[in-house]
Design a protein around this motif. Structure first.
Motif, PDB file in Angstrom:
ATOM      1  N   THR A 101       1.094  -1.409  -0.520  1.00  0.00           N
ATOM      2  CA  THR A 101      -0.002  -0.051   0.009  1.00  0.00           C
ATOM      3  C   THR A 101       0.523   1.290  -0.035  1.00  0.00           C
ATOM      4  OG1 THR A 101      -1.197   1.220   1.555  1.00  0.00           O
ATOM      5  CG2 THR A 101      -0.370  -0.083   2.323  1.00  0.00           C
ATOM      6  N   PRO A 102       0.282   2.075  -0.438  1.00  0.00           N
ATOM      7  CA  PRO A 102       0.700   3.956   0.062  1.00  0.00           C
ATOM      8  C   PRO A 102       0.350   4.582   0.851  1.00  0.00           C
ATOM      9  CG  PRO A 102      -0.860   3.595  -1.958  1.00  0.00           C
ATOM     10  CD  PRO A 102      -0.934   2.165  -1.895  1.00  0.00           C
ATOM     11  N   TYR A 105       1.677   6.846   5.023  1.00  0.00           N
ATOM     12  CA  TYR A 105       2.965   7.211   5.467  1.00  0.00           C
ATOM     13  C   TYR A 105       4.356   6.773   6.359  1.00  0.00           C
ATOM     14  CZ  TYR A 105       0.255  10.350   2.580  1.00  0.00           C
ATOM     15  OH  TYR A 105      -0.930  11.014   1.262  1.00  0.00           O
ATOM     16  N   TYR A 108       6.465   4.129   5.887  1.00  0.00           N
ATOM     17  CA  TYR A 108       7.508   4.823   4.808  1.00  0.00           C
ATOM     18  C   TYR A 108       9.473   3.800   5.645  1.00  0.00           C
ATOM     19  CZ  TYR A 108       4.594   7.678   2.205  1.00  0.00           C
ATOM     20  OH  TYR A 108       3.588   7.868   0.972  1.00  0.00           O
ATOM     21  N   SER A 135       4.856   1.907  -0.035  1.00  0.00           N
ATOM     22  CA  SER A 135       6.021   2.642  -0.315  1.00  0.00           C
ATOM     23  C   SER A 135       4.897   3.991  -0.703  1.00  0.00           C
ATOM     24  CB  SER A 135       6.443   1.324  -1.768  1.00  0.00           C
ATOM     25  OG  SER A 135       7.548   2.567  -3.225  1.00  0.00           O
ATOM     26  N   GLY A 136       5.634   4.825  -1.643  1.00  0.00           N
ATOM     27  CA  GLY A 136       4.847   5.993  -1.780  1.00  0.00           C
ATOM     28  C   GLY A 136       4.048   5.831  -2.909  1.00  0.00           C
ATOM     29  N   VAL A 137       2.826   7.188  -3.576  1.00  0.00           N
ATOM     30  CA  VAL A 137       2.471   6.999  -4.364  1.00  0.00           C
ATOM     31  C   VAL A 137       2.709   8.588  -5.122  1.00  0.00           C
ATOM     32  CG1 VAL A 137       0.772   8.600  -3.343  1.00  0.00           C
ATOM     33  CG2 VAL A 137      -0.209   6.471  -6.120  1.00  0.00           C
ATOM     34  N   PRO A 139       5.788   9.164  -6.458  1.00  0.00           N
ATOM     35  CA  PRO A 139       5.921   7.574  -6.004  1.00  0.00           C
ATOM     36  C   PRO A 139       7.424   7.288  -5.234  1.00  0.00           C
ATOM     37  CG  PRO A 139       6.517   7.678  -8.870  1.00  0.00           C
ATOM     38  CD  PRO A 139       6.649   9.145  -7.902  1.00  0.00           C
ATOM     39  N   GLY A 140       6.854   6.166  -4.596  1.00  0.00           N
ATOM     40  CA  GLY A 140       8.227   5.768  -4.018  1.00  0.00           C
ATOM     41  C   GLY A 140       8.969   5.460  -4.339  1.00  0.00           C
ATOM     42  N   ALA A 322       4.230   3.702  -9.519  1.00  0.00           N
ATOM     43  CA  ALA A 322       3.735   4.032  -7.784  1.00  0.00           C
ATOM     44  C   ALA A 322       3.475   2.468  -7.340  1.00  0.00           C
ATOM     45  CB  ALA A 322       3.237   4.312  -7.303  1.00  0.00           C
ATOM     46  N   LEU A 326       4.289  -1.217  -6.048  1.00  0.00           N
ATOM     47  CA  LEU A 326       4.089  -2.445  -5.105  1.00  0.00           C
ATOM     48  C   LEU A 326       3.858  -3.669  -5.303  1.00  0.00           C
ATOM     49  CD1 LEU A 326       2.002   0.423  -3.392  1.00  0.00           C
ATOM     50  CD2 LEU A 326       3.848  -0.522  -2.408  1.00  0.00           C
TER      51      LEU A 326
END
Length: 360
Positions: A101-102, A105, A108, A135-137, A139-140, A322, A326
């Protein structure tokens, strides 16, 4: 094949359906939605594919998790509902699923995550035997694996800057764009996303993760913010009109301070229209968005990545990459021991078995 559900069908979930469907090791087994109007609609339609997949969307979370999916792509937003997002993820972990999932937060960099976020996740993993990778959207990969990889090409590294340059006019999440970021709001409006300490809450984990990988110790994390109004009223395809004089562009930095200097920086330059703040950094070809990493040192290295998806929509391309990070981690996570993982743990691997492969 690994039975996988996609939970949420917005900007991220739409791309997740396509990514799961295309992956040779995964099988899309269910799609969870919140909007009653989406219940019963085929996943192919919701994912923007040109054919049905035979997987109707449902809002029955209990039934979907009771079926024992091996993996969950949690694509529902955590921006305005962080507690609910955490509760949903914990619920899936207790069911024994690998979750990517992003939305969370603070995770991370799970080592620095606050106990109120980390502890329920660890308890759910211990109970159900699942795993979690966040991991971020944004993007990570642009704020962890890419800059760290490029840093290894240098002899001397003085500073690392990660930039997201983004035109929100093609985005389809009006609540976040107008309320959280403040686009189209009066200049005296205080956007929640730009409130003091909020950028650090969202991106500080990525700074800490990069510092940890580089063997550096952060003295502090600082924030800078600049906002610009629209000179003229503009119209967007998905979110309507944004009036002249309202906020049209935002530029902010989250700076990791090492020995008194900003050495690791995550910078966002976002606009609702290209005409606003034309003197700020822009994509090299005038497109909708780009991600740039600059390594100051010897040699100086600059890499810009642009992605497009859903036609020429580069905002969708950022989401797609992103999501790719994932979804492509799922089979690795299923084979690994149960646990809480971050970007330094999960390898970025070649697209094995997918060269020239058409979406099935």
């Amino acid at each position: 094949m690994i039975s996988t559900i996609v939970w949420g069908t917005g900007n991220v979930g739409r791309a997740a359906i396509r990514a799961v469907q295309a992956h040779p090791a995964l099988r899309l087994s269910a799609v969870l939605v919140h909007d009653p109007a989406k219940v019963g609609r085929d996943a192919g339609e919701l994912g923007g594919l040109e054919r049905a997949l035979g997987v109707p969307a449902t809002d029955d979370i209990e039934a979907v998790l009771a079926a024992g999916p091996q993996a969950v792509v949690y694509a529902a937003s955590g921006d305005i509902r962080p507690d609910d997002a955490l509760a949903d993820v914990v619920r899936a972990l207790r069911a024994g699923a690998v979750v990517v999932t992003p939305a969370l937060y603070p995770l991370y960099d799970h080592i620095s995550a606050p106990p109120e976020c980390r502890d329920p996740v660890l308890a759910a993993i211990a109970e159900g035997g699942g795993s979690l990778f966040v991991s971020g959207v944004d993007p990570g990969w642009a704020n962890d694996v890419l800059p760290l990889l490029i840093s290894g090409l240098g002899t001397v590294v003085d500073a690392i800057r990660c930039q997201e340059i983004f035109d929100y006019s093609t985005y389809e999440q009006e609540e976040s764009v107008r309320h959280l970021v403040g686009m189209g709001r009066p200049m005296h409006y205080e956007p929640p996303m730009l409130a003091p300490a909020v950028p650090t809450m969202v991106w500080g984990g990525q700074l800490r993760l990069m510092a940890r990988a580089l063997g550096a110790e952060l003295d502090d994390i600082r924030e800078t913010t600049e906002r610009r109004p629209l000179d003229a009223t503009v119209s967007t395809r998905t979110m309507g009109t944004f009036e002249a004089g309202t906020q049209g562009a935002v530029r902010f930095e989250v700076q990791g301070i090492v020995e008194g200097e900003p050495r690791i920086v995550i910078e966002h330059v976002t606009r609702i229209h290209p005409s606003c703040a034309p003197d700020w950094p822009a994509p090299p070809d005038g497109g909708d968005g780009a991600h740039r990493v600059v390594i100051e040192g010897r040699p100086r290295i600059e890499v810009t990545v642009e992605a497009s998806d859903e036609g020429e929509n580069r905002s969708a391309g950022g989401n797609a990459t992103a999501v790719g990070r994932l979804v492509n981690a799922i089979d690795w996570l299923v084979a690994a021991e149960p646990g809480l993982y971050d970007a330094l743990d999960v390898p970025l691997r070649p697209a094995a078995g997918r060269l020239g492969r058409k979406q099935r």
